[in-house]
Structures are given as C-alpha cells and as structure tokens.
Design a protein around this motif. Structure first.
Motif, short mmCIF file in Angstrom:
data_model
loop_
_atom_site.label_atom_id
_atom_site.label_comp_id
_atom_site.label_asym_id
_atom_site.label_seq_id
_atom_site.Cartn_x
_atom_site.Cartn_y
_atom_site.Cartn_z
N PHE A 121 -104.50 -8.45 -67.56
CA PHE A 121 -103.77 -7.18 -67.57
C PHE A 121 -103.22 -6.84 -66.19
CE2 PHE A 121 -103.55 -2.43 -67.97
CZ PHE A 121 -102.60 -2.39 -68.98
N THR A 122 -104.01 -7.03 -65.14
CA THR A 122 -103.50 -6.70 -63.80
C THR A 122 -102.30 -7.59 -63.45
OG1 THR A 122 -105.16 -8.17 -62.78
CG2 THR A 122 -105.69 -5.82 -62.94
N ARG A 123 -102.31 -8.84 -63.90
CA ARG A 123 -101.15 -9.70 -63.66
C ARG A 123 -99.94 -9.22 -64.46
NH1 ARG A 123 -101.93 -15.09 -62.43
NH2 ARG A 123 -99.67 -15.28 -62.77
N LEU A 124 -100.15 -8.81 -65.69
CA LEU A 124 -99.04 -8.31 -66.49
C LEU A 124 -98.46 -7.02 -65.91
CD1 LEU A 124 -100.44 -8.92 -70.09
CD2 LEU A 124 -98.44 -10.05 -69.08
N MET A 125 -99.33 -6.19 -65.34
CA MET A 125 -98.87 -4.91 -64.79
C MET A 125 -98.34 -5.04 -63.36
SD MET A 125 -99.27 -2.74 -67.26
CE MET A 125 -98.79 -4.15 -68.30
N TYR A 167 -112.33 8.21 -68.79
CA TYR A 167 -111.33 7.57 -67.94
C TYR A 167 -110.34 8.66 -67.54
CZ TYR A 167 -112.47 2.59 -68.69
OH TYR A 167 -113.06 1.35 -68.69
N GLY A 168 -109.99 8.73 -66.25
CA GLY A 168 -109.10 9.78 -65.79
C GLY A 168 -108.03 9.29 -64.85
N GLU A 169 -106.99 10.08 -64.74
CA GLU A 169 -105.89 9.81 -63.82
C GLU A 169 -106.34 10.10 -62.38
OE1 GLU A 169 -103.00 8.50 -64.63
OE2 GLU A 169 -103.14 8.64 -66.82
N PRO A 170 -105.70 9.44 -61.40
CA PRO A 170 -104.55 8.55 -61.55
C PRO A 170 -104.93 7.16 -62.05
CG PRO A 170 -105.17 8.73 -59.22
CD PRO A 170 -106.03 9.71 -59.97
N PHE A 171 -104.10 6.63 -62.92
CA PHE A 171 -104.23 5.29 -63.49
C PHE A 171 -103.12 4.45 -62.88
CE2 PHE A 171 -104.18 2.86 -67.82
CZ PHE A 171 -104.84 1.79 -67.24
N ASP A 172 -103.49 3.46 -62.08
CA ASP A 172 -102.50 2.70 -61.31
C ASP A 172 -101.86 1.61 -62.18
OD1 ASP A 172 -100.98 1.70 -59.22
OD2 ASP A 172 -102.57 0.38 -58.51
N ILE A 173 -100.92 2.07 -63.02
CA ILE A 173 -100.12 1.17 -63.85
C ILE A 173 -98.66 1.53 -63.67
CG2 ILE A 173 -101.88 0.68 -65.60
CD1 ILE A 173 -100.64 2.94 -67.31
N PRO A 174 -97.74 0.61 -63.95
CA PRO A 174 -96.33 0.98 -63.93
C PRO A 174 -96.02 2.02 -64.99
CG PRO A 174 -96.62 -1.42 -64.09
CD PRO A 174 -97.96 -0.80 -64.34
N LEU A 179 -95.19 5.96 -74.02
CA LEU A 179 -96.47 6.66 -73.92
C LEU A 179 -96.80 7.18 -75.31
CD1 LEU A 179 -98.82 7.85 -72.29
CD2 LEU A 179 -97.34 9.82 -71.76
N VAL A 180 -97.82 6.59 -75.93
CA VAL A 180 -98.14 6.93 -77.32
C VAL A 180 -99.26 7.95 -77.40
CG1 VAL A 180 -98.73 6.00 -79.59
CG2 VAL A 180 -97.45 4.58 -77.96
N PHE A 181 -100.32 7.78 -76.56
CA PHE A 181 -101.48 8.67 -76.61
C PHE A 181 -101.87 9.12 -75.20
CE2 PHE A 181 -102.23 5.58 -80.14
CZ PHE A 181 -102.10 6.46 -81.20
N VAL A 182 -102.37 10.35 -75.12
CA VAL A 182 -103.00 10.88 -73.91
C VAL A 182 -104.34 11.47 -74.33
CG1 VAL A 182 -102.94 12.72 -72.20
CG2 VAL A 182 -100.92 11.32 -72.58
N SER A 183 -105.39 11.17 -73.56
CA SER A 183 -106.72 11.68 -73.87
C SER A 183 -107.10 12.82 -72.93
CB SER A 183 -107.77 10.57 -73.76
OG SER A 183 -107.64 9.65 -74.83
#
Length: 254
Positions: A121-125, A167-174, A179-183
């Motif tokens: 996943f980190t490589r894909l992101m 799990y909380g922000e900030p989430f270091d993704i592009p 954006l389908v869901f937010v928790s």
C-alpha cells in the motif's frame, strides 16, 4: 495477448484473501475468540455469504512459500484482499513487486485496516500512510459520503461498530480519487475510512474498520462493504502485460 487467465462477464469473481496470520498462530486469545481459523477465513466466508455463486474465494497467508502469492495465483486473481499488521517488514520484496505488477496490469486490490502500513500500500500511495491511533475499544460510526458510489450500495448510514480501534487524521495518503466513507469516534476524531484510487489499470480500495481484537469482520454491514468493494475493484479490461516498448526505433517512419 493470451486471454487464458482473463475473466469473462459471466465468470465468477476470483478473489484471493491474504492474511499475515501472525496473531492467530501465536495463540493470541483475544484474536482467536473471534477468528479461531484466521481473519482470512472469516473475510472469505463473508464474501461467500453476500455474493454466493458470483464469487470464487481462495485464501493465502504469509507463512506459505512465496507468501501464497505465486505468479500462478496472482494471474488467476481478479481482486486481492490484504490484511497485515505486525509483519510488514518480513514480506519479501520480490512478492511485493509481483503484486504491484499485477495491480498496474489490472488486478484489483482491497487493503484492510492496518494494511495501510504494508509495503504494497505504501508503494501504491507513494507516501508513509501514517495516522493517529488509539485502541480503547471505542464505538466507530462509518458515515457514507458518496451515496451514489457502488461500494456504498445497500449500506446503512452510518454503520455502527460497537468496539473498534480508533484511527484518526492526519492520514498521510494522496488525495483519494473518491472518498466513500468517513468514520467518527467517541473521542471526537474523524478518519477517511473508505477511499479509492486507480493505479495503472488496477483499482484500489482501502477500508479501515477491522482490528484483530474485535469481531468487526463478522459485522453484516462491514461484510456488505467488502463484497461491494471487491465487485467495484474487479478488472474492467484485459490484464495487460507490462513490458518494454516492443516497437523498434523509427518504426513509425516506414
């Protein structure tokens, strides 16, 4: 191009559920209480429950040779599901490269929970994929942001998960393509818990609910999301072969 391993419109969706299978094999009682035969078996059973004959599911685990992800297995996989937690560094780079090649060529991938830190996943992101977390068994509400998205079909808004790791922000993704869901959590944190991407011809869906200490993958609404996710991520085109340009220099000048 050979189409031997290409899916057809009427063929069942071929899914491989991958699990590092560490917590279960070391005898973690809290994990075994919910997943006595492994997280992968419960996820696989959930797909069969929701999709029935429309899916063919196999499982693979990290202790297997080549982590169970041989070239033959991946060539026969439409969508790979990935769950990992504490053994990311031990995943062989050769296998990571193989998975990435198949994603770029058209295989879908659904990354689950702590798989955000996986090499794949980190490589894909192209980022650290780091986030804030706290594990106190808090309630999680999974809010649908895009009600028109196929992954949200038939999913209540919100999904209520009684106990889950925060799990909380900030989430270091592009920035996600969608954006389908937010928790949201009891402590006030929010998190982008369901996001999609395209990488080459492959579709990527990340969904965060699913800590090993809680029975989240038994939850019927979570099972619906995962079933919708693999249907969305399935290939839409023939899987291409990623090779060097076959044309000789100056071929267009003839």
């Amino acid at each position: 191009m050979s189409t031997e391993n290409q899916p057809t419109a009427s063929a069942p969706l071929r899914v491989t559920v991958w699990n590092e299978f560490q917590h279960e094999t070391r005898g973690d009682e809290r994990v075994l209480a919910h997943y006595p035969d492994g997280i992968h078996t419960v996820v696989a059973d959930g797909l069969r429950e929701v999709l029935g004959d429309a899916v063919q599911v196999r499982t693979a685990t990290q202790p297997e040779p080549e982590h169970g992800l041989t070239e033959e297995v991946l060539a026969g996989t439409d969508v790979l599901m990935w769950w990992g937690h504490i053994r990311h560094a031990e995943v062989e780079d050769e296998v990571v490269e193989r998975v990435l090649r198949h994603v770029h060529a058209g295989m879908g991938i659904v990354v689950l929970h702590s798989g955000h830190y996986s090499k794949v996943f980190t490589r894909l992101m192209g980022s650290t994929c780091s986030l804030r977390w706290r594990n106190e068994g808090e309630r999680e509400l999974v809010w649908t942001i895009d009600e028109t998205h196929p992954i949200a079909e038939g999913v209540p808004n919100p999904i209520q998960i009684p106990q889950q790791e925060m799990y909380g922000e900030p989430f270091d993704i592009p920035a996600p393509h969608e954006l389908v869901f937010v928790s949201s959590f009891a402590g006030g944190e929010v998190f982008r818990s369901g996001v999609t991407y395209r990488r080459g011809r492959g579709r990527v869906f990340y969904f965060s609910p699913g800590d090993q200490e809680y029975p989240v993958y038994h939850h019927p609404d979570v099972r619906r999301v995962l079933a919708n996710g693999v249907r969305w991520a399935r290939p839409r085109h023939e899987r291409r072969t990623l090779t060097a340009d076959p044309h000789p220099l100056g071929w267009f000048e003839g």
